[in-house]
Design an enzyme around this catalytic site. Sequence first.
Site, PDB file in Angstrom:
ATOM      1  N   ARG A  93       0.834  -1.214   0.000  1.00  0.00           N
ATOM      2  CA  ARG A  93       0.000   0.000   0.000  1.00  0.00           C
ATOM      3  C   ARG A  93       0.859   1.250   0.000  1.00  0.00           C
ATOM      4  O   ARG A  93       0.639   2.164  -0.769  1.00  0.00           O
ATOM      5  CB  ARG A  93      -0.924  -0.015   1.229  1.00  0.00           C
ATOM      6  CG  ARG A  93      -1.582   1.319   1.533  1.00  0.00           C
ATOM      7  CD  ARG A  93      -2.825   1.156   2.348  1.00  0.00           C
ATOM      8  NE  ARG A  93      -3.756   0.269   1.677  1.00  0.00           N
ATOM      9  CZ  ARG A  93      -4.668  -0.469   2.305  1.00  0.00           C
ATOM     10  NH1 ARG A  93      -4.767  -0.415   3.608  1.00  0.00           N
ATOM     11  NH2 ARG A  93      -5.474  -1.248   1.612  1.00  0.00           N
ATOM     12  N   TYR A  94       1.820   1.296   0.910  1.00  0.00           N
ATOM     13  CA  TYR A  94       2.694   2.463   1.016  1.00  0.00           C
ATOM     14  C   TYR A  94       3.906   2.217   0.111  1.00  0.00           C
ATOM     15  O   TYR A  94       4.341   1.075  -0.046  1.00  0.00           O
ATOM     16  CB  TYR A  94       3.170   2.634   2.457  1.00  0.00           C
ATOM     17  CG  TYR A  94       2.053   2.709   3.479  1.00  0.00           C
ATOM     18  CD1 TYR A  94       1.390   3.900   3.727  1.00  0.00           C
ATOM     19  CD2 TYR A  94       1.660   1.582   4.194  1.00  0.00           C
ATOM     20  CE1 TYR A  94       0.377   3.979   4.679  1.00  0.00           C
ATOM     21  CE2 TYR A  94       0.648   1.648   5.135  1.00  0.00           C
ATOM     22  CZ  TYR A  94       0.009   2.843   5.376  1.00  0.00           C
ATOM     23  OH  TYR A  94      -0.991   2.908   6.309  1.00  0.00           O
TER      24      TYR A  94
ATOM     25  N   ARG B 190       6.889   0.249   1.917  1.00  0.00           N
ATOM     26  CA  ARG B 190       6.601  -0.817   2.876  1.00  0.00           C
ATOM     27  C   ARG B 190       5.705  -1.895   2.275  1.00  0.00           C
ATOM     28  O   ARG B 190       4.940  -1.605   1.350  1.00  0.00           O
ATOM     29  CB  ARG B 190       5.851  -0.243   4.088  1.00  0.00           C
ATOM     30  CG  ARG B 190       6.717   0.443   5.097  1.00  0.00           C
ATOM     31  CD  ARG B 190       5.961   1.534   5.824  1.00  0.00           C
ATOM     32  NE  ARG B 190       5.819   2.698   4.970  1.00  0.00           N
ATOM     33  CZ  ARG B 190       5.018   3.718   5.200  1.00  0.00           C
ATOM     34  NH1 ARG B 190       4.255   3.721   6.260  1.00  0.00           N
ATOM     35  NH2 ARG B 190       4.951   4.747   4.365  1.00  0.00           N
TER      36      ARG B 190
ATOM     37  N   CYS C 169      -3.615 -17.151  15.219  1.00  0.00           N
ATOM     38  CA  CYS C 169      -3.110 -16.323  16.327  1.00  0.00           C
ATOM     39  C   CYS C 169      -3.180 -17.132  17.619  1.00  0.00           C
ATOM     40  O   CYS C 169      -3.933 -18.096  17.711  1.00  0.00           O
ATOM     41  CB  CYS C 169      -3.989 -15.079  16.515  1.00  0.00           C
ATOM     42  SG  CYS C 169      -4.069 -14.038  15.056  1.00  0.00           S
TER      43      CYS C 169
ATOM     44  N   CYS D 196      -9.148 -11.907  18.776  1.00  0.00           N
ATOM     45  CA  CYS D 196      -9.734 -10.677  19.316  1.00  0.00           C
ATOM     46  C   CYS D 196     -11.042 -10.408  18.583  1.00  0.00           C
ATOM     47  O   CYS D 196     -11.108 -10.525  17.350  1.00  0.00           O
ATOM     48  CB  CYS D 196      -8.794  -9.501  19.089  1.00  0.00           C
ATOM     49  SG  CYS D 196      -7.085  -9.853  19.531  1.00  0.00           S
TER      50      CYS D 196
ATOM     51  N   CYS E 206     -10.849  -7.855  15.475  1.00  0.00           N
ATOM     52  CA  CYS E 206      -9.750  -8.010  14.516  1.00  0.00           C
ATOM     53  C   CYS E 206     -10.096  -7.383  13.164  1.00  0.00           C
ATOM     54  O   CYS E 206     -11.093  -7.742  12.531  1.00  0.00           O
ATOM     55  CB  CYS E 206      -9.426  -9.487  14.321  1.00  0.00           C
ATOM     56  SG  CYS E 206      -8.043  -9.728  13.200  1.00  0.00           S
TER      57      CYS E 206
ATOM     58  N   ARG F 255      -8.618  -7.888  10.463  1.00  0.00           N
ATOM     59  CA  ARG F 255      -8.473  -8.873   9.382  1.00  0.00           C
ATOM     60  C   ARG F 255      -9.424 -10.049   9.600  1.00  0.00           C
ATOM     61  O   ARG F 255      -9.085 -11.198   9.343  1.00  0.00           O
ATOM     62  CB  ARG F 255      -7.011  -9.315   9.353  1.00  0.00           C
ATOM     63  CG  ARG F 255      -6.454  -9.411   7.967  1.00  0.00           C
ATOM     64  CD  ARG F 255      -4.951  -9.264   7.942  1.00  0.00           C
ATOM     65  NE  ARG F 255      -4.563  -7.881   7.892  1.00  0.00           N
ATOM     66  CZ  ARG F 255      -3.603  -7.343   8.643  1.00  0.00           C
ATOM     67  NH1 ARG F 255      -2.938  -8.079   9.488  1.00  0.00           N
ATOM     68  NH2 ARG F 255      -3.322  -6.066   8.519  1.00  0.00           N
TER      69      ARG F 255
ATOM     70  N   ASP G  80     -11.018  -0.028  13.898  1.00  0.00           N
ATOM     71  CA  ASP G  80     -11.474  -0.147  12.506  1.00  0.00           C
ATOM     72  C   ASP G  80     -12.942  -0.549  12.442  1.00  0.00           C
ATOM     73  O   ASP G  80     -13.513  -1.038  13.420  1.00  0.00           O
ATOM     74  CB  ASP G  80     -10.636  -1.202  11.779  1.00  0.00           C
ATOM     75  CG  ASP G  80      -9.206  -0.727  11.545  1.00  0.00           C
ATOM     76  OD1 ASP G  80      -9.007   0.486  11.368  1.00  0.00           O
ATOM     77  OD2 ASP G  80      -8.300  -1.581  11.544  1.00  0.00           O
TER      78      ASP G  80
ATOM     79  N   ASP H  90      -6.976   4.358  10.698  1.00  0.00           N
ATOM     80  CA  ASP H  90      -6.540   3.653   9.483  1.00  0.00           C
ATOM     81  C   ASP H  90      -7.677   3.847   8.485  1.00  0.00           C
ATOM     82  O   ASP H  90      -8.757   3.244   8.621  1.00  0.00           O
ATOM     83  CB  ASP H  90      -6.293   2.169   9.789  1.00  0.00           C
ATOM     84  CG  ASP H  90      -5.223   1.594   8.890  1.00  0.00           C
ATOM     85  OD1 ASP H  90      -4.955   2.204   7.836  1.00  0.00           O
ATOM     86  OD2 ASP H  90      -4.650   0.538   9.225  1.00  0.00           O
TER      87      ASP H  90
ATOM     88  N   LYS I 114      -2.727   4.921   7.465  1.00  0.00           N
ATOM     89  CA  LYS I 114      -2.887   5.530   8.795  1.00  0.00           C
ATOM     90  C   LYS I 114      -2.762   7.047   8.709  1.00  0.00           C
ATOM     91  O   LYS I 114      -1.791   7.559   8.163  1.00  0.00           O
ATOM     92  CB  LYS I 114      -1.839   4.931   9.747  1.00  0.00           C
ATOM     93  CG  LYS I 114      -2.160   3.485  10.086  1.00  0.00           C
ATOM     94  CD  LYS I 114      -1.067   2.804  10.833  1.00  0.00           C
ATOM     95  CE  LYS I 114      -0.038   2.159   9.931  1.00  0.00           C
ATOM     96  NZ  LYS I 114      -0.547   1.096   9.084  1.00  0.00           N
TER      97      LYS I 114
HETATM   98  S1  SF4 Z   1      -5.982  -8.412  16.290  1.00  0.00           S
HETATM   99 FE1  SF4 Z   1      -6.393 -10.061  14.826  1.00  0.00          FE
HETATM  100  S2  SF4 Z   1      -4.369 -10.586  14.019  1.00  0.00           S
HETATM  101 FE2  SF4 Z   1      -4.027  -9.470  15.945  1.00  0.00          FE
HETATM  102  S3  SF4 Z   1      -3.910 -11.081  17.522  1.00  0.00           S
HETATM  103 FE3  SF4 Z   1      -6.027 -10.317  17.474  1.00  0.00          FE
HETATM  104  S4  SF4 Z   1      -7.048 -11.778  16.104  1.00  0.00           S
HETATM  105 FE4  SF4 Z   1      -4.857 -11.987  15.740  1.00  0.00          FE
END
Ligand code: SF4
Length: 441
Positions: free
Chosen positions: A132-133, A136, A145, A149, A152, A154, A330, A367, A374
């Site tokens: 994207r950048y 980077r 993971c 979370c 997340c 993603r 996000d 973001d 960002k």
């Molecule tokens: S935010 Fe998403 S990528 Fe990061 S640890 Fe939590 S579940 Fe995994």
Amino acid sequence: MSMIASNPVASVDAEFWREIPGYSAIAANEFSDPAWQERNCLIRADQVTELLAGLVHDEFVTDLADGLSHSTMSMRVTPYLIALINWESPRGDPIRRQFLPLRSEMTASHPLLRLDSLNEHADEIAGGLVHRYPDRALFLATDRCPVYCRFCTRSYSVGVDTPVVLKDRNAPIADRWRAAIDAIRATPSIVDVVVSGGDCFRLKPDQLLELGGELINIGRLRRIRFASKGLSVLPMKIINDDAWTDALIRLSDLGRSRGIEVSLHTHINHPREVTEFVVAAARRLFSNGVMVRNQSVLLRGVNDDFAAMSSLVKLLSDHHIHPYYTYVCDLVSGVEDMRTTVRRACDLEKCIRGLTAGYNTPTFVVDAPGGGGKRDAHSYEAYDREIGLAVYSAPSVRPGELFLYPDPLHSLSPAMASDWAIADRAREMVQTVLRRAKESL
Ligand code: SF4
């Protein structure tokens, strides 16, 4: 905004996990064993009942099971995190809120929300390699993971399928990695690679060494950042899994010998997460020369107040975990209740700045949805607080384009929140704020 900070020292009682009925017989050496932690991760609501016998109401577990059936992220929580939750009052607990979704807390998502809200697929130059950048690249090395979370970003890819999302996999497959490394090698502007996912904690030591070694051997890269939330959710792995930690330290040393900074980017959101385990893990990395930076997410009911955020910043600084970014949450499905406003982020940054050294003060960023990257939260071109919409530009990323970040519906007046559900009215509101942004440019 209250300016009274709590004592910036996080501590928990020794052997705190023994308060949990299912862990009452677990000795310190077992609890500190990362393999035991991984084997005993909780992945289903009924395991909570079994483990917490008597400490949790049936109604809570039913709410959790219902929440999971509507969540974009599946459940995976370490025993360590479970033991850090205050089970006398789990609904308001900042750690519970991050990992265990309750249906009763979920509210309708903002109409501007899209899965893959950062539009990462559009910037892929190889499978799981986002460019994207200009200088980077983001290398999505795995889609697993140590914990999952709720919020997340993603959620389109990370974790296992849920009843509401079938994931686009980014598994650690040799051919995919090879194609991504070739694409980095073939793109001379890339000098900085973030290895993320997913989470590098889920890579085996030899995978970490192989990938890190390949990236270092490209020769042109100046920075390689491994992303892992592990420091906050499974710190015993850094303390006691010598193979994994030594692999990271070897890469850091090898990179330094070649003029390349190899660092660890982690994700700690609340001061209560900075326990003695985390301090010991951070010390091991610091004493071995591994640079660690933190990227928090600003979450309502977790850290969107001055006391929590200021304590977090001070604790991280004291333990050489550089407080780098605080992201405005996000646009993620199912976590509208956790999002805060752009105004909240700007107010918090204003209060935090000056508390400690500037380089230890996180930059609060949005973001930009749609791929603007960002942006400083306060750098909007226009922001209508009544409509709840901020507009950002990104001249060095996508010149000439504008990006919209909506405040959560719960922060608006009931009439305004209802207006967003009416397509014509929503279009009109977007055009109003966009017009103002264009006039300001
Ligand atoms: S935010 Fe998403 S990528 Fe990061 S640890 Fe939590 S579940 Fe995994």
